[in-house]
Design a protein around this motif. Sequence first.
Motif, PDB file in Angstrom:
ATOM      1  N   GLN A   1      11.246  15.471   9.478  1.00  0.00           N
ATOM      2  CA  GLN A   1      11.460  15.530   8.037  1.00  0.00           C
ATOM      3  C   GLN A   1      10.284  14.960   7.255  1.00  0.00           C
ATOM      4  O   GLN A   1      10.093  15.272   6.083  1.00  0.00           O
ATOM      5  N   TRP A   2       9.506  14.101   7.890  1.00  0.00           N
ATOM      6  CA  TRP A   2       8.357  13.484   7.224  1.00  0.00           C
ATOM      7  C   TRP A   2       7.343  13.048   8.279  1.00  0.00           C
ATOM      8  O   TRP A   2       7.687  12.875   9.450  1.00  0.00           O
ATOM      9  N   ALA A   3       6.095  12.889   7.844  1.00  0.00           N
ATOM     10  CA  ALA A   3       5.048  12.409   8.736  1.00  0.00           C
ATOM     11  C   ALA A   3       4.208  11.376   8.000  1.00  0.00           C
ATOM     12  O   ALA A   3       3.751  11.609   6.876  1.00  0.00           O
ATOM     13  N   ASP A   4       4.016  10.234   8.629  1.00  0.00           N
ATOM     14  CA  ASP A   4       3.207   9.134   8.099  1.00  0.00           C
ATOM     15  C   ASP A   4       1.772   9.338   8.586  1.00  0.00           C
ATOM     16  O   ASP A   4       1.530   9.487   9.785  1.00  0.00           O
ATOM     17  N   SER A   5       0.826   9.318   7.666  1.00  0.00           N
ATOM     18  CA  SER A   5      -0.572   9.540   8.031  1.00  0.00           C
ATOM     19  C   SER A   5      -1.195   8.372   8.775  1.00  0.00           C
ATOM     20  O   SER A   5      -2.227   8.540   9.440  1.00  0.00           O
ATOM     21  N   CYS A   6      -0.610   7.175   8.640  1.00  0.00           N
ATOM     22  CA  CYS A   6      -1.191   5.948   9.195  1.00  0.00           C
ATOM     23  C   CYS A   6      -2.593   5.685   8.637  1.00  0.00           C
ATOM     24  O   CYS A   6      -3.374   4.925   9.236  1.00  0.00           O
TER      25      CYS A   6
ATOM     26  N   ARG B   1       0.534  15.249  -0.197  1.00  0.00           N
ATOM     27  CA  ARG B   1       0.739  14.918  -1.610  1.00  0.00           C
ATOM     28  C   ARG B   1       1.641  13.715  -1.847  1.00  0.00           C
ATOM     29  O   ARG B   1       1.556  13.066  -2.895  1.00  0.00           O
ATOM     30  N   ASP B   2       2.534  13.418  -0.918  1.00  0.00           N
ATOM     31  CA  ASP B   2       3.479  12.333  -1.139  1.00  0.00           C
ATOM     32  C   ASP B   2       2.918  11.022  -0.575  1.00  0.00           C
ATOM     33  O   ASP B   2       1.888  11.007   0.104  1.00  0.00           O
ATOM     34  N   ARG B   3       3.608   9.929  -0.868  1.00  0.00           N
ATOM     35  CA  ARG B   3       3.148   8.617  -0.446  1.00  0.00           C
ATOM     36  C   ARG B   3       4.292   7.837   0.196  1.00  0.00           C
ATOM     37  O   ARG B   3       5.445   7.929  -0.234  1.00  0.00           O
TER      38      ARG B   3
ATOM     39  N   GLU C   1       0.840  -1.189   0.000  1.00  0.00           N
ATOM     40  CA  GLU C   1       0.000   0.000   0.000  1.00  0.00           C
ATOM     41  C   GLU C   1       0.875   1.238   0.000  1.00  0.00           C
ATOM     42  O   GLU C   1       2.039   1.200   0.399  1.00  0.00           O
ATOM     43  N   ALA C   2       0.319   2.314  -0.485  1.00  0.00           N
ATOM     44  CA  ALA C   2       1.012   3.601  -0.488  1.00  0.00           C
ATOM     45  C   ALA C   2       0.118   4.586   0.246  1.00  0.00           C
ATOM     46  O   ALA C   2      -0.918   4.996  -0.275  1.00  0.00           O
ATOM     47  N   ARG C   3       0.496   4.957   1.463  1.00  0.00           N
ATOM     48  CA  ARG C   3      -0.378   5.825   2.245  1.00  0.00           C
ATOM     49  C   ARG C   3       0.179   7.244   2.301  1.00  0.00           C
ATOM     50  O   ARG C   3       1.378   7.465   2.085  1.00  0.00           O
ATOM     51  N   ALA C   4      -0.700   8.166   2.585  1.00  0.00           N
ATOM     52  CA  ALA C   4      -0.352   9.582   2.506  1.00  0.00           C
ATOM     53  C   ALA C   4       0.816   9.929   3.421  1.00  0.00           C
ATOM     54  O   ALA C   4       0.858   9.524   4.584  1.00  0.00           O
ATOM     55  N   LEU C   5       1.741  10.695   2.866  1.00  0.00           N
ATOM     56  CA  LEU C   5       2.953  11.113   3.568  1.00  0.00           C
ATOM     57  C   LEU C   5       3.098  12.617   3.438  1.00  0.00           C
ATOM     58  O   LEU C   5       2.911  13.178   2.356  1.00  0.00           O
ATOM     59  N   LEU C   6       3.447  13.269   4.528  1.00  0.00           N
ATOM     60  CA  LEU C   6       3.716  14.703   4.517  1.00  0.00           C
ATOM     61  C   LEU C   6       5.215  14.913   4.570  1.00  0.00           C
ATOM     62  O   LEU C   6       5.885  14.477   5.503  1.00  0.00           O
ATOM     63  N   THR C   7       5.741  15.597   3.572  1.00  0.00           N
ATOM     64  CA  THR C   7       7.166  15.895   3.552  1.00  0.00           C
ATOM     65  C   THR C   7       7.408  17.108   2.672  1.00  0.00           C
ATOM     66  O   THR C   7       6.614  17.423   1.783  1.00  0.00           O
ATOM     67  N   GLY C   8       8.486  17.807   2.927  1.00  0.00           N
ATOM     68  CA  GLY C   8       8.817  18.976   2.139  1.00  0.00           C
ATOM     69  C   GLY C   8       9.715  19.917   2.923  1.00  0.00           C
ATOM     70  O   GLY C   8       9.829  19.816   4.146  1.00  0.00           O
ATOM     71  N   ASP C   9      10.337  20.828   2.217  1.00  0.00           N
ATOM     72  CA  ASP C   9      11.257  21.776   2.859  1.00  0.00           C
ATOM     73  C   ASP C   9      10.716  23.194   2.809  1.00  0.00           C
ATOM     74  O   ASP C   9      11.480  24.170   2.787  1.00  0.00           O
ATOM     75  N   CYS C  10       9.377  23.330   2.799  1.00  0.00           N
ATOM     76  CA  CYS C  10       8.756  24.651   2.754  1.00  0.00           C
ATOM     77  C   CYS C  10       7.896  24.851   4.000  1.00  0.00           C
ATOM     78  O   CYS C  10       7.716  23.921   4.803  1.00  0.00           O
ATOM     79  N   ASP C  11       7.354  26.054   4.146  1.00  0.00           N
ATOM     80  CA  ASP C  11       6.478  26.293   5.284  1.00  0.00           C
ATOM     81  C   ASP C  11       5.064  25.820   4.968  1.00  0.00           C
ATOM     82  O   ASP C  11       4.747  25.435   3.832  1.00  0.00           O
ATOM     83  N   ALA C  12       4.190  25.858   5.967  1.00  0.00           N
ATOM     84  CA  ALA C  12       2.840  25.313   5.818  1.00  0.00           C
ATOM     85  C   ALA C  12       2.047  26.056   4.754  1.00  0.00           C
ATOM     86  O   ALA C  12       1.327  25.440   3.952  1.00  0.00           O
ATOM     87  N   ALA C  13       2.148  27.360   4.712  1.00  0.00           N
ATOM     88  CA  ALA C  13       1.371  28.147   3.753  1.00  0.00           C
ATOM     89  C   ALA C  13       1.776  27.839   2.321  1.00  0.00           C
ATOM     90  O   ALA C  13       0.924  27.688   1.427  1.00  0.00           O
ATOM     91  N   THR C  14       3.077  27.722   2.093  1.00  0.00           N
ATOM     92  CA  THR C  14       3.567  27.409   0.748  1.00  0.00           C
ATOM     93  C   THR C  14       3.128  26.017   0.328  1.00  0.00           C
ATOM     94  O   THR C  14       2.726  25.787  -0.819  1.00  0.00           O
ATOM     95  N   TYR C  15       3.201  25.078   1.270  1.00  0.00           N
ATOM     96  CA  TYR C  15       2.779  23.704   0.966  1.00  0.00           C
ATOM     97  C   TYR C  15       1.298  23.686   0.594  1.00  0.00           C
ATOM     98  O   TYR C  15       0.903  23.051  -0.392  1.00  0.00           O
TER      99      TYR C  15
END
Length: 387
Positions: free
Chosen positions: A335-340, A353-355, A180-194
Motif C-alpha cells: 500500500q505504501w513504500a518508504d524511500s528511506c 509525491r507523498d511524505r 523529518e518528512a521523507r519521500a513516500l510512494l502511495t496511491g491507488d493507480c497504476d505506474a503510468a497514471t502516477y
Amino acid sequence: MDMARADSFRTSGSAGTAPTALPHGELRLLTAEELAEPAFLAQWERLVARASEPNPFFEPWFLLPSLAQWGAADRVVTKAWFHEGRLAGLLPVVRSAKYYGHVVTHATGWLHANAFCGTPLVAVGLEDAFWTDILAHFDRRARRALFLHLPLMSVEGPVGAALDRALARSPRVHYTVAEEARALLTGDCDAATYLEAAMSAKKRKELRRQHNRLAEEGVLAFERVEGDAGLADWTAEFLALEAAGWKGEAGSALANAPDTRALFEQSLAGAAAAGRLERLALRIDGRAVAMLVNFITPPGAYSFKTAFDEAFARFSPGMLLQLENLALLERADVQWADSCAVEGHPMIERLWRDRRRVVSRNIAIGGPLRRAAFRLLMAWETRSRTR
C-alpha cells in the motif's frame, strides 16, 4: 524449549534477569544469543506476521546481522514483551551517554547508520498495552538514564498513535527533538497514471530521450528479481558499483568497511530466505548501470539501497530505474513504500509525491527528581532550537 510461557526463557550475561511483571504482561531483557535461539525465533516470526506496523530493521533477518556487527560494542539489550505468554512486542535498546554531541546518559531505541526506522514491532491490537508496560518498565528501571529516547518513529501509524494516547493519559513530560518528512510512494493507480500526475510532460519527454540515448550505448535490459537466484553475484556487483562512485571516494560505501559489507550481504540473503527481497537493475550489455534493493514488508515496502554508474550519469540511470520501481503501486500486497531517503533528496522527491513523517522523541521516566531534571533539558533544547 517450552515457549508457552514467558518465564520459560532463560537469560544470561549482563541482560540476565527474571521476567518483570507489568500491568499487561511480562518483559524479558534478551541478549543477541538468546534472540537467535530457535524457539524464540519461531515466536519472533509469528510476531512479525501479526505486527500492526512493518519494520524490516527489527525483523530477525536484519536485526540479528546488525547485532552481530555492532551489538556487543554498543551493549544492546532487546526488550521482549510477552502478553498472555506470547511474544507481542520487541524493541532493541541501549544505555548511552552520547546525545547529539553532548554527554547526557539516557536509554534509547537502538539503530545504526543503515537502519532507517525505529518503530517497535507490536502485535496488532496490543499497541496501548505495550506502551503502558514499556513506560512503566523504564520508570522502575531508569537506573542512570535521565530519559527515554525513541528515534525515527513513524508518526501516522497505529504504534505512534498508541504512544500518543499513552502519553496523554499521564502527566509525563515529552517532546519531539527531531523530525523529518521523507519521500513516500502511495496511491491507488497504476505506474503510468502516477508518473503522468507526478511529472510534467516536458520532464517525461526528457526521460524518454535519456532512455533512448542510453539504449544506444548497447543492449539495454531491465531486470526484477525476487528470491535468491544469483544473489551472491548480484550482491557483489552492487557493492562494487556503489564503491566505484562518490560514496567510495568519501569512504561511506558499504564495501568500505567489513561490518557494513557483512550486514549488506547477510541481510539480503536473509531477506531473500524470508520472501522479503526485491532486486532491480538496469543493464547495458549485461553490465549494471543502476541497481536497487527493496524490502517488501506488507502492507508496506522499504527502498533500502540504490547505486548507479556515474559514467552514465548524463542518462539519469538512477531515475530511469525508479520509473520501473513505480510498479510497487501495482502490487496487491503493498500500500505504501518508504524511500528511506533523507528529507529533500534531489532525485526521489521529484518522483515520489507523498511524505512519511518520522520523529525522534524524548520521554520523561523515573521519579519526580529525575523528571524535574528532564524538564530542564527540555527547556534548554527548546531554547536552542528557537535561537
